[in-house]
Motif scaffolding. Structure first.
Motif, PDB file in Angstrom:
ATOM      1  N   MET A   1       9.691 -17.788   4.727  1.00 55.95           N
ATOM      2  CA  MET A   1       8.875 -16.323   4.577  1.00 55.95           C
ATOM      3  C   MET A   1       7.282 -16.124   4.679  1.00 55.95           C
ATOM      4  O   MET A   1       7.069 -17.000   4.112  1.00 55.95           O
ATOM      5  N   GLY A   2       6.539 -15.506   4.386  1.00 57.19           N
ATOM      6  CA  GLY A   2       5.810 -15.245   4.553  1.00 57.19           C
ATOM      7  C   GLY A   2       4.842 -15.179   3.440  1.00 57.19           C
ATOM      8  O   GLY A   2       5.901 -14.371   2.041  1.00 57.19           O
ATOM      9  N   ASP A   3       3.228 -15.133   3.251  1.00 55.97           N
ATOM     10  CA  ASP A   3       2.606 -15.425   1.354  1.00 55.97           C
ATOM     11  C   ASP A   3       2.704 -13.894   1.599  1.00 55.97           C
ATOM     12  O   ASP A   3       2.052 -13.053   2.057  1.00 55.97           O
ATOM     13  N   SER A   4       3.711 -13.110   0.471  1.00 61.17           N
ATOM     14  CA  SER A   4       3.224 -11.679   0.005  1.00 61.17           C
ATOM     15  C   SER A   4       2.335 -11.942  -1.164  1.00 61.17           C
ATOM     16  O   SER A   4       2.444 -10.349  -1.006  1.00 61.17           O
ATOM     17  N   SER A   5       2.158 -13.010  -1.816  1.00 63.26           N
ATOM     18  CA  SER A   5       0.637 -12.448  -2.546  1.00 63.26           C
ATOM     19  C   SER A   5       0.033 -11.582  -2.330  1.00 63.26           C
ATOM     20  O   SER A   5      -0.621 -10.889  -2.579  1.00 63.26           O
ATOM     21  N   TYR A   6      -0.417 -11.097  -1.466  1.00 63.28           N
ATOM     22  CA  TYR A   6      -1.566  -9.931  -1.127  1.00 63.28           C
ATOM     23  C   TYR A   6      -1.015  -8.935  -1.115  1.00 63.28           C
ATOM     24  O   TYR A   6      -1.925  -7.970  -1.820  1.00 63.28           O
ATOM     25  N   PHE A   7       0.032  -8.523  -0.953  1.00 59.69           N
ATOM     26  CA  PHE A   7       0.163  -7.702  -1.051  1.00 59.69           C
ATOM     27  C   PHE A   7       0.849  -6.811  -2.235  1.00 59.69           C
ATOM     28  O   PHE A   7       0.615  -5.935  -3.099  1.00 59.69           O
ATOM     29  N   VAL A   8       1.420  -7.892  -3.607  1.00 56.73           N
ATOM     30  CA  VAL A   8       0.963  -8.056  -4.504  1.00 56.73           C
ATOM     31  C   VAL A   8       0.316  -7.808  -5.414  1.00 56.73           C
ATOM     32  O   VAL A   8       0.130  -6.696  -6.170  1.00 56.73           O
ATOM     33  N   HIS A   9      -0.937  -8.505  -5.208  1.00 55.01           N
ATOM     34  CA  HIS A   9      -2.670  -8.326  -5.717  1.00 55.01           C
ATOM     35  C   HIS A   9      -2.594  -7.003  -4.657  1.00 55.01           C
ATOM     36  O   HIS A   9      -3.004  -6.546  -6.294  1.00 55.01           O
ATOM     37  N   ASP A  10      -2.901  -6.972  -4.109  1.00 55.94           N
ATOM     38  CA  ASP A  10      -3.334  -4.977  -3.826  1.00 55.94           C
ATOM     39  C   ASP A  10      -2.060  -4.507  -4.287  1.00 55.94           C
ATOM     40  O   ASP A  10      -2.925  -2.933  -4.726  1.00 55.94           O
ATOM     41  N   LYS A  11      -1.001  -4.606  -4.365  1.00 56.26           N
ATOM     42  CA  LYS A  11      -0.763  -3.276  -5.435  1.00 56.26           C
ATOM     43  C   LYS A  11      -0.686  -2.815  -6.860  1.00 56.26           C
ATOM     44  O   LYS A  11      -0.089  -2.207  -7.198  1.00 56.26           O
ATOM     45  N   VAL A  12      -1.285  -4.520  -7.398  1.00 64.83           N
ATOM     46  CA  VAL A  12      -1.470  -4.327  -8.778  1.00 64.83           C
ATOM     47  C   VAL A  12      -3.042  -3.451  -8.381  1.00 64.83           C
ATOM     48  O   VAL A  12      -3.266  -2.905  -9.739  1.00 64.83           O
ATOM     49  N   GLU A  13      -4.031  -3.710  -7.511  1.00 67.58           N
ATOM     50  CA  GLU A  13      -5.302  -3.182  -8.012  1.00 67.58           C
ATOM     51  C   GLU A  13      -5.423  -1.351  -7.383  1.00 67.58           C
ATOM     52  O   GLU A  13      -5.939  -1.249  -8.297  1.00 67.58           O
ATOM     53  N   LYS A  14      -4.216  -1.086  -7.006  1.00 65.56           N
ATOM     54  CA  LYS A  14      -3.811   0.191  -6.350  1.00 65.56           C
ATOM     55  C   LYS A  14      -3.267   0.487  -8.199  1.00 65.56           C
ATOM     56  O   LYS A  14      -3.797   1.892  -8.354  1.00 65.56           O
ATOM     57  N   ALA A  15      -2.443   0.526  -8.263  1.00 66.46           N
ATOM     58  CA  ALA A  15      -1.987   0.671  -9.860  1.00 66.46           C
ATOM     59  C   ALA A  15      -3.226   0.688 -10.451  1.00 66.46           C
ATOM     60  O   ALA A  15      -3.370   1.867 -11.505  1.00 66.46           O
ATOM     61  N   ARG A  17      -6.096   1.361 -10.085  1.00 69.65           N
ATOM     62  CA  ARG A  17      -7.657   2.148 -10.087  1.00 69.65           C
ATOM     63  C   ARG A  17      -6.627   3.441  -9.957  1.00 69.65           C
ATOM     64  O   ARG A  17      -7.425   4.147 -10.191  1.00 69.65           O
ATOM     65  N   VAL A  18      -5.392   3.183 -10.667  1.00 69.86           N
ATOM     66  CA  VAL A  18      -4.410   4.736 -10.183  1.00 69.86           C
ATOM     67  C   VAL A  18      -5.283   4.919 -12.011  1.00 69.86           C
ATOM     68  O   VAL A  18      -4.800   6.327 -12.439  1.00 69.86           O
ATOM     69  N   GLU A  19      -4.700   4.009 -13.032  1.00 67.51           N
ATOM     70  CA  GLU A  19      -4.905   4.136 -14.293  1.00 67.51           C
ATOM     71  C   GLU A  19      -5.846   4.956 -14.651  1.00 67.51           C
ATOM     72  O   GLU A  19      -6.459   5.425 -15.353  1.00 67.51           O
ATOM     73  N   GLU A  20      -7.302   4.292 -13.661  1.00 69.18           N
ATOM     74  CA  GLU A  20      -8.928   4.137 -14.158  1.00 69.18           C
ATOM     75  C   GLU A  20      -8.970   6.085 -13.774  1.00 69.18           C
ATOM     76  O   GLU A  20      -9.696   5.865 -14.691  1.00 69.18           O
ATOM     77  N   LYS A  21      -8.229   6.231 -12.689  1.00 67.05           N
ATOM     78  CA  LYS A  21      -8.470   7.342 -12.224  1.00 67.05           C
ATOM     79  C   LYS A  21      -8.068   8.496 -13.173  1.00 67.05           C
ATOM     80  O   LYS A  21      -8.841   9.046 -13.914  1.00 67.05           O
ATOM     81  N   ARG A  22      -7.150   7.993 -13.702  1.00 60.30           N
ATOM     82  CA  ARG A  22      -6.071   8.856 -15.377  1.00 60.30           C
ATOM     83  C   ARG A  22      -6.785   9.278 -16.329  1.00 60.30           C
ATOM     84  O   ARG A  22      -6.785  10.219 -17.090  1.00 60.30           O
ATOM     85  N   SER A  23      -7.286   7.859 -16.700  1.00 61.48           N
ATOM     86  CA  SER A  23      -8.000   7.763 -17.741  1.00 61.48           C
ATOM     87  C   SER A  23      -9.419   8.422 -17.608  1.00 61.48           C
ATOM     88  O   SER A  23     -10.090   9.026 -18.875  1.00 61.48           O
ATOM     89  N   MET A  24      -9.830   8.409 -17.031  1.00 62.70           N
ATOM     90  CA  MET A  24     -10.917   9.149 -17.160  1.00 62.70           C
ATOM     91  C   MET A  24     -10.871  11.230 -17.113  1.00 62.70           C
ATOM     92  O   MET A  24     -11.529  11.103 -17.584  1.00 62.70           O
ATOM     93  N   ILE A  25      -9.575  11.270 -16.367  1.00 67.19           N
ATOM     94  CA  ILE A  25      -9.749  11.996 -16.296  1.00 67.19           C
ATOM     95  C   ILE A  25      -8.744  12.918 -17.373  1.00 67.19           C
ATOM     96  O   ILE A  25      -9.655  13.635 -18.210  1.00 67.19           O
ATOM     97  N   LEU A  26      -8.690  12.258 -18.203  1.00 73.90           N
ATOM     98  CA  LEU A  26      -8.484  12.415 -19.373  1.00 73.90           C
ATOM     99  C   LEU A  26      -8.798  12.355 -20.659  1.00 73.90           C
ATOM    100  O   LEU A  26      -9.507  13.177 -21.553  1.00 73.90           O
ATOM    101  N   ASP A  27     -10.288  11.221 -21.276  1.00 72.32           N
ATOM    102  CA  ASP A  27     -10.749  11.056 -21.508  1.00 72.32           C
ATOM    103  C   ASP A  27     -11.925  12.829 -21.560  1.00 72.32           C
ATOM    104  O   ASP A  27     -12.979  13.289 -22.364  1.00 72.32           O
ATOM    105  N   PHE A  28     -12.418  12.722 -19.796  1.00 77.23           N
ATOM    106  CA  PHE A  28     -13.215  14.104 -19.885  1.00 77.23           C
ATOM    107  C   PHE A  28     -12.246  15.322 -20.585  1.00 77.23           C
ATOM    108  O   PHE A  28     -12.673  16.396 -21.000  1.00 77.23           O
ATOM    109  N   LEU A  29     -11.051  15.450 -20.348  1.00 78.07           N
ATOM    110  CA  LEU A  29      -9.986  17.127 -20.583  1.00 78.07           C
ATOM    111  C   LEU A  29     -10.270  16.483 -22.207  1.00 78.07           C
ATOM    112  O   LEU A  29      -9.879  17.876 -22.612  1.00 78.07           O
TER     113      LEU A  29
END
Length: 251
Positions: A1-15, A17-29
């Motif tokens: 089986m190939g190394d899936s750590s990159y995909f796990v890391h990428d998924k965590v980073e994406k989540a 970034r999504v949370e950061e955007k959501r927090s920025m919008i909520l703080d503004f509103l």
């Protein structure tokens, strides 16, 4: 089986970034209660498509809701705004003040919405230029109600400039009477004296900014604590008059 750590890391980073955007919008509103896709996109530094995708995702979580209104009918016809829901407001509210404010359709006059949107455009431009500690007019009214002697004049917004000055913002869409501006000048002169604010920025349509500056220069007296004083140049030099383009281009 190939190394899936990159995909796990990428998924965590994406989540993340999504949370950061959501927090920025909520703080503004949390301060503004509602805004437009354009303003929120500028806040996030995202394209229109990416901003809309983020907001639709938040709508599915019942954090914001899309509303169709007519706050600038003469210019563009129907407009859309994103309003903070009760759930979104609860999650966004400051734990110290715990003031849960959300947008309710029909409860705010369209003229008030139009003015608020104009102020928000000024605010988000300031945020992208390094201005800090923005306080909305709605929050300032709550603060001023507890200390009316300090807040003789309630600005449309308050911010800290990159060089550390506390600046009151007045965003003018229409013109007040000369007598009213004379009273405002007196109020700000006292607030300068008390170090409540350091400067005032009037942000206006281009055809108003210069005329308003000339009007202020014609005032020859101010009233402070019931006494009349000549208008000192140190008061006038703290008040700046800019068009929307001037503000957007300000370094």
């Amino acid at each position: 089986m190939g190394d899936s750590s990159y995909f796990v890391h990428d998924k965590v980073e994406k989540a993340k970034r999504v949370e950061e955007k959501r927090s920025m919008i909520l703080d503004f509103l949390a301060n503004e209660m509602f805004s437009t896709s354009e303003i929120l996109g500028q806040l996030l530094g995202l394209s229109r498509t990416a901003t809309f995708k983020t907001l639709k995702s938040m709508e599915k979580q019942d954090l914001v809701r899309l509303h169709h209104i007519e706050y600038e009918l003469a210019q563009r016809g129907k407009q859309t705004i994103w309003g903070l829901t009760p759930k979104g407001a609860l999650l966004a509210t400051d734990l110290d003040t715990f003031q849960v404010d959300f947008y309710e359709a029909g409860r705010i006059a369209t003229s008030t919405i139009a003015h608020s949107i104009a102020i928000q455009r000024v605010k988000v431009t300031g945020l992208t230029k390094g201005w800090l500690n923005w306080v909305s007019s709605r929050k300032l009214k709550q603060i001023a109600a507890k200390d009316k002697k300090k807040w003789l004049q309630i600005p449309d917004a308050l911010g800290t400039s990159p060089d550390g000055k506390t600046v009151a913002f007045e965003v003018e869409k229409t013109i007040k009477t000369p007598k009213r501006y004379e009273s405002i000048l007196s109020n700000y002169a006292k607030m300068f004296l008390d170090k409540t604010v350091d400067e005032v920025y009037y942000i206006c349509p281009e055809n108003i900014a210069k005329r308003l500056e000339i009007l202020f220069l014609k005032f020859n007296k101010i009233i402070i604590d019931g006494r009349s004083y000549p208008v000192h140049e140190n008061v006038l030099k703290r008040i700046h008059f800019l068009s929307y383009d001037d503000w957007n281009e300000l370094k």
